[in-house]
Design a protein around this motif. Structure first.
Motif, PDB file in Angstrom:
ATOM      1  N   PRO A 403       1.101  -1.171   0.184  1.00  0.00           N
ATOM      2  CA  PRO A 403       0.233   0.239   0.181  1.00  0.00           C
ATOM      3  C   PRO A 403       0.828   1.565  -0.355  1.00  0.00           C
ATOM      4  CG  PRO A 403      -0.322  -2.162   1.599  1.00  0.00           C
ATOM      5  CD  PRO A 403       0.333  -2.155   1.645  1.00  0.00           C
ATOM      6  N   LEU A 404       0.464   1.949  -1.015  1.00  0.00           N
ATOM      7  CA  LEU A 404       1.123   3.463  -0.552  1.00  0.00           C
ATOM      8  C   LEU A 404       1.474   3.966   1.071  1.00  0.00           C
ATOM      9  CD1 LEU A 404      -0.050   4.646  -4.111  1.00  0.00           C
ATOM     10  CD2 LEU A 404       2.238   2.925  -3.487  1.00  0.00           C
ATOM     11  N   VAL A 405       0.372   3.388   1.342  1.00  0.00           N
ATOM     12  CA  VAL A 405       0.199   4.128   2.650  1.00  0.00           C
ATOM     13  C   VAL A 405       1.503   3.704   3.869  1.00  0.00           C
ATOM     14  CG1 VAL A 405      -1.327   5.723   2.464  1.00  0.00           C
ATOM     15  CG2 VAL A 405      -1.687   3.400   3.642  1.00  0.00           C
ATOM     16  N   ILE A 406       1.936   2.431   3.703  1.00  0.00           N
ATOM     17  CA  ILE A 406       3.058   1.780   3.963  1.00  0.00           C
ATOM     18  C   ILE A 406       3.611   2.513   4.964  1.00  0.00           C
ATOM     19  CG2 ILE A 406       4.299   1.137   2.526  1.00  0.00           C
ATOM     20  CD1 ILE A 406       4.019  -1.436   3.888  1.00  0.00           C
ATOM     21  N   SER A 407       3.957   2.690   6.448  1.00  0.00           N
ATOM     22  CA  SER A 407       4.872   2.657   7.249  1.00  0.00           C
ATOM     23  C   SER A 407       6.884   3.037   6.818  1.00  0.00           C
ATOM     24  CB  SER A 407       4.652   2.917   9.202  1.00  0.00           C
ATOM     25  OG  SER A 407       5.800   1.198   9.477  1.00  0.00           O
ATOM     26  N   ASP A 408       7.623   3.954   6.823  1.00  0.00           N
ATOM     27  CA  ASP A 408       9.016   3.163   7.360  1.00  0.00           C
ATOM     28  C   ASP A 408       9.254   2.074   7.879  1.00  0.00           C
ATOM     29  OD1 ASP A 408       9.161   5.031   5.684  1.00  0.00           O
ATOM     30  OD2 ASP A 408       9.896   6.743   6.952  1.00  0.00           O
ATOM     31  N   ASP A 409       8.833   1.890   8.972  1.00  0.00           N
ATOM     32  CA  ASP A 409       8.541   0.381  10.301  1.00  0.00           C
ATOM     33  C   ASP A 409       8.109  -0.135   9.339  1.00  0.00           C
ATOM     34  OD1 ASP A 409       9.438  -0.131  12.911  1.00  0.00           O
ATOM     35  OD2 ASP A 409       7.091  -0.292  12.038  1.00  0.00           O
ATOM     36  N   GLU A 410       7.219  -0.585   9.116  1.00  0.00           N
ATOM     37  CA  GLU A 410       6.171  -1.406   7.521  1.00  0.00           C
ATOM     38  C   GLU A 410       7.319  -1.671   7.047  1.00  0.00           C
ATOM     39  OE1 GLU A 410       1.769  -0.640   9.897  1.00  0.00           O
ATOM     40  OE2 GLU A 410       2.796   0.065   7.751  1.00  0.00           O
ATOM     41  N   LEU A 411       8.117  -1.055   6.337  1.00  0.00           N
ATOM     42  CA  LEU A 411       8.273  -1.316   5.111  1.00  0.00           C
ATOM     43  C   LEU A 411       9.942  -1.801   5.129  1.00  0.00           C
ATOM     44  CD1 LEU A 411       8.430  -1.523   1.445  1.00  0.00           C
ATOM     45  CD2 LEU A 411       9.524   1.233   2.266  1.00  0.00           C
ATOM     46  N   GLY A 412      10.568  -2.008   6.405  1.00  0.00           N
ATOM     47  CA  GLY A 412      11.665  -2.200   6.677  1.00  0.00           C
ATOM     48  C   GLY A 412      11.462  -3.506   6.893  1.00  0.00           C
ATOM     49  N   ARG A 413      10.460  -3.497   8.291  1.00  0.00           N
ATOM     50  CA  ARG A 413      10.031  -5.363   9.237  1.00  0.00           C
ATOM     51  C   ARG A 413      10.005  -6.306   7.855  1.00  0.00           C
ATOM     52  NH1 ARG A 413       5.711  -6.271  12.123  1.00  0.00           N
ATOM     53  NH2 ARG A 413       5.112  -3.466  11.440  1.00  0.00           N
ATOM     54  N   GLY A 414       9.526  -6.470   6.504  1.00  0.00           N
ATOM     55  CA  GLY A 414       9.027  -6.631   5.426  1.00  0.00           C
ATOM     56  C   GLY A 414       9.802  -6.518   4.499  1.00  0.00           C
ATOM     57  N   LEU A 415      11.042  -5.756   4.780  1.00  0.00           N
ATOM     58  CA  LEU A 415      12.660  -5.917   3.439  1.00  0.00           C
ATOM     59  C   LEU A 415      13.622  -6.572   4.361  1.00  0.00           C
ATOM     60  CD1 LEU A 415      12.881  -2.292   2.081  1.00  0.00           C
ATOM     61  CD2 LEU A 415      12.280  -4.810   0.704  1.00  0.00           C
ATOM     62  N   ASP A 416      13.612  -7.118   5.822  1.00  0.00           N
ATOM     63  CA  ASP A 416      13.778  -7.707   6.421  1.00  0.00           C
ATOM     64  C   ASP A 416      13.593  -9.313   6.209  1.00  0.00           C
ATOM     65  OD1 ASP A 416      15.564  -5.419   7.464  1.00  0.00           O
ATOM     66  OD2 ASP A 416      14.461  -5.257   9.716  1.00  0.00           O
ATOM     67  N   ILE A 417      12.418  -9.632   6.430  1.00  0.00           N
ATOM     68  CA  ILE A 417      11.810 -10.824   6.429  1.00  0.00           C
ATOM     69  C   ILE A 417      12.185 -11.538   5.033  1.00  0.00           C
ATOM     70  CG2 ILE A 417       9.748 -12.173   6.246  1.00  0.00           C
ATOM     71  CD1 ILE A 417       8.244 -10.080   8.212  1.00  0.00           C
ATOM     72  N   LEU A 418      11.762 -10.412   3.989  1.00  0.00           N
ATOM     73  CA  LEU A 418      12.155 -11.156   2.611  1.00  0.00           C
ATOM     74  C   LEU A 418      13.632 -11.617   2.537  1.00  0.00           C
ATOM     75  CD1 LEU A 418      11.485 -11.296  -0.475  1.00  0.00           C
ATOM     76  CD2 LEU A 418      11.791  -9.064  -0.903  1.00  0.00           C
ATOM     77  N   ALA A 419      14.596 -10.561   2.869  1.00  0.00           N
ATOM     78  CA  ALA A 419      15.725 -11.053   3.152  1.00  0.00           C
ATOM     79  C   ALA A 419      16.243 -12.472   3.869  1.00  0.00           C
ATOM     80  CB  ALA A 419      17.477 -10.140   3.575  1.00  0.00           C
ATOM     81  N   ALA A 420      15.603 -12.594   5.045  1.00  0.00           N
ATOM     82  CA  ALA A 420      15.893 -13.625   5.219  1.00  0.00           C
ATOM     83  C   ALA A 420      15.356 -15.128   4.832  1.00  0.00           C
ATOM     84  CB  ALA A 420      15.174 -13.977   6.857  1.00  0.00           C
ATOM     85  N   ALA A 421      14.346 -14.606   3.592  1.00  0.00           N
ATOM     86  CA  ALA A 421      13.387 -15.956   3.126  1.00  0.00           C
ATOM     87  C   ALA A 421      14.576 -15.926   1.834  1.00  0.00           C
ATOM     88  CB  ALA A 421      12.233 -15.148   2.888  1.00  0.00           C
ATOM     89  N   PHE A 422      15.506 -14.890   1.459  1.00  0.00           N
ATOM     90  CA  PHE A 422      16.438 -15.923   0.390  1.00  0.00           C
ATOM     91  C   PHE A 422      17.680 -16.697   1.096  1.00  0.00           C
ATOM     92  CE2 PHE A 422      14.047 -12.733  -2.293  1.00  0.00           C
ATOM     93  CZ  PHE A 422      14.881 -13.531  -3.755  1.00  0.00           C
ATOM     94  N   GLY A 423      17.359 -16.574   2.423  1.00  0.00           N
ATOM     95  CA  GLY A 423      18.869 -17.675   3.326  1.00  0.00           C
ATOM     96  C   GLY A 423      20.025 -16.672   3.529  1.00  0.00           C
TER      97      GLY A 423
END
Length: 423
Positions: A403-423
């Motif tokens: 969503p275009l209203v996502i917070s910086d914190d939510e965006l950062g946490r999501g990207l951290d999860i994505l990075a971990a999923a790549f192992g």
């Protein structure tokens, strides 16, 4: 309240098996950049209902406008007893969409309906039968739009026969066409049209400025303008399918604006109304007005509740400058995705624009698609609390639509999860 497990048991007994879902959880509430299920589990949302909740779920202006409209009336059918909000939505779309020419709009329920009506309008106005579409395209699930869509499974398999006079030509897909420049890729497609269809038979050329379900394919610079120039010279209606790219998603109000392309007709849906079903065709007044009275419409098209939501959504987009927000999200997300890609040979490409980004996953050292690895990475994201989607003709593309209203914190946490999923 029933648990997700209990609801799933009920679903199996009540809902047709052909309707799929991405995660095995049932939503209780959503807002900003998160979704919470009935068991209290939270997901960071990188899907936005497939680019629908650009203004977020339960956006305050949308909620207020919908509540007020429900209290006044829920439906009359615009074709029976019209109302101001339908007219107001059309006025705004005429003003917002690319092109300084006089425009008209008509409202419908879904993206597929918008595409079908754009084809109807183009055929009626030109008197020609043929419609040209592109490899990897997705335009909907109705009979005509399945014909327009490229991918067989799950969209077309055993649902034919399909509508006729639909012709497919190559898309500019830089990763997979040897990096052809836009002008060369366009010339290849145009030659096929002229040799195999005949320009004089073509009513419409229909294209997604950035392909959605086909893999977030971004054509090479110059591809769209060259097609637009050819269409104008050939008397072909140039139709931009902006159903997934529209309403600030790519960093502009509409993706065509990136190269200054002005379509004759533009199809819209998804992000237009904050989650309520609404779609539109907007375009040149001479084309839109060519259709006889009664030739366009539908019982629910431009429902007053959806129109109220759309007006509130567009006001929210202006007030919060969500086009700029999309560019900011794209800058932050793009940087992180490129870091992941640099450390993982399975990532063939990071691509997209604004808050519409993707990673194409392949067998390392090749361009062979790896849909199994793609599904595994997405499943790891889901297990860790990040809602992601896959797409692509080969099923090997991870796509991200926060969503275009996502917070910086939510965006950062999501990207951290994505990075971990790549192992």
């Amino acid at each position: 309240m029933a648990t997700s497990e209990e609801l799933h048991k009920r679903r199996v007994e009540a809902v047709a098996r052909g309707v799929g879902s991405t995660i095995p959880a049932y939503v209780d509430r959503a807002g900003g950049g998160t979704i919470t299920d009935v068991d209290g589990r939270e997901w960071i949302d990188f899907a936005a209902g497939i680019a629908v909740t650009n203004v977020g779920n339960s956006a305050p202006r949308v909620v207020e406008a919908v509540r007020a409209q429900v209290e006044r009336f829920t439906h009359t059918c615009f074709m029976v007893a019209p109302y101001e909000s339908y007219v107001a939505v059309c006025e705004q779309l005429n003003a917002l969409t690319p092109g300084g020419f006089e425009k008209r709009s008509a409202l419908f329920n879904s993206g597929a309906e918008a595409v079908e009506n754009a084809v109807k309008i183009a055929r009626h106005a030109t008197g020609r039968p043929a419609v040209v579409v592109f490899d990897h395209a997705y335009h909907g699930r109705t009979n005509l739009t399945m014909a327009l869509t490229a991918k067989n499974m799950p969209y077309k398999h055993r649902f034919g026969p399909f509508a006729g006079e639909v012709y497919r030509v190559p898309m500019s897909y830089p990763l997979r066409d040897g990096g052809l420049d836009g002008a060369t890729a366009a010339a290849r497609s145009i030659e096929m049209i002229e040799k195999q269809v005949g320009a004089e038979n073509v009513a419409a050329l229909l294209i997604e400025p950035i392909q959605g379900e086909g893999g977030f394919v971004v054509p090479a610079q110059g591809f769209l303008p060259a097609l637009r120039e050819w269409a104008t010279a050939a008397g072909v209606v140039f139709v931009a399918d902006e159903i997934q790219t529209g309403f600030c998603r790519t960093g502009d109000w509409f993706a065509c604006e990136h190269e200054g392309v002005q379509p004759d007709l533009i199809t819209l849906a998804k992000g237009i109304a904050g989650g309520l079903p609404l779609a539109a065709v907007t375009g040149r007044a001479d084309l839109m007005d060519a259709v006889h009275v009664g030739g366009l419409g539908g019982t629910y098209g431009g429902n007053p509740i959806a129109c109220a939501a759309a007006l509130a959504s567009m006001e929210t987009m202006r007030e919060l400058d969500l086009a700029a927000a999309a560019r900011r999200i794209g800058a932050v997300m793009g940087e992180r995705l490129r870091v992941i890609a640099a450390g993982d040979p399975r990532v063939a490409e990071v691509r997209g624009r604004g808050a519409m980004l993707a990673m194409e996953i392949v067998v390392p050292g090749t361009l062979t698609p790896d849909p199994a690895a793609t599904a595994a990475i997405s499943a790891a994201c889901h297990a860790a609390g990040l809602l992601t989607l896959t797409c692509g003709t080969y099923g090997n593309v991870l796509r991200f639509l926060p969503p275009l209203v996502i917070s910086d914190d939510e965006l950062g946490r999501g990207l951290d999860i994505l990075a971990a999923a790549f192992g």
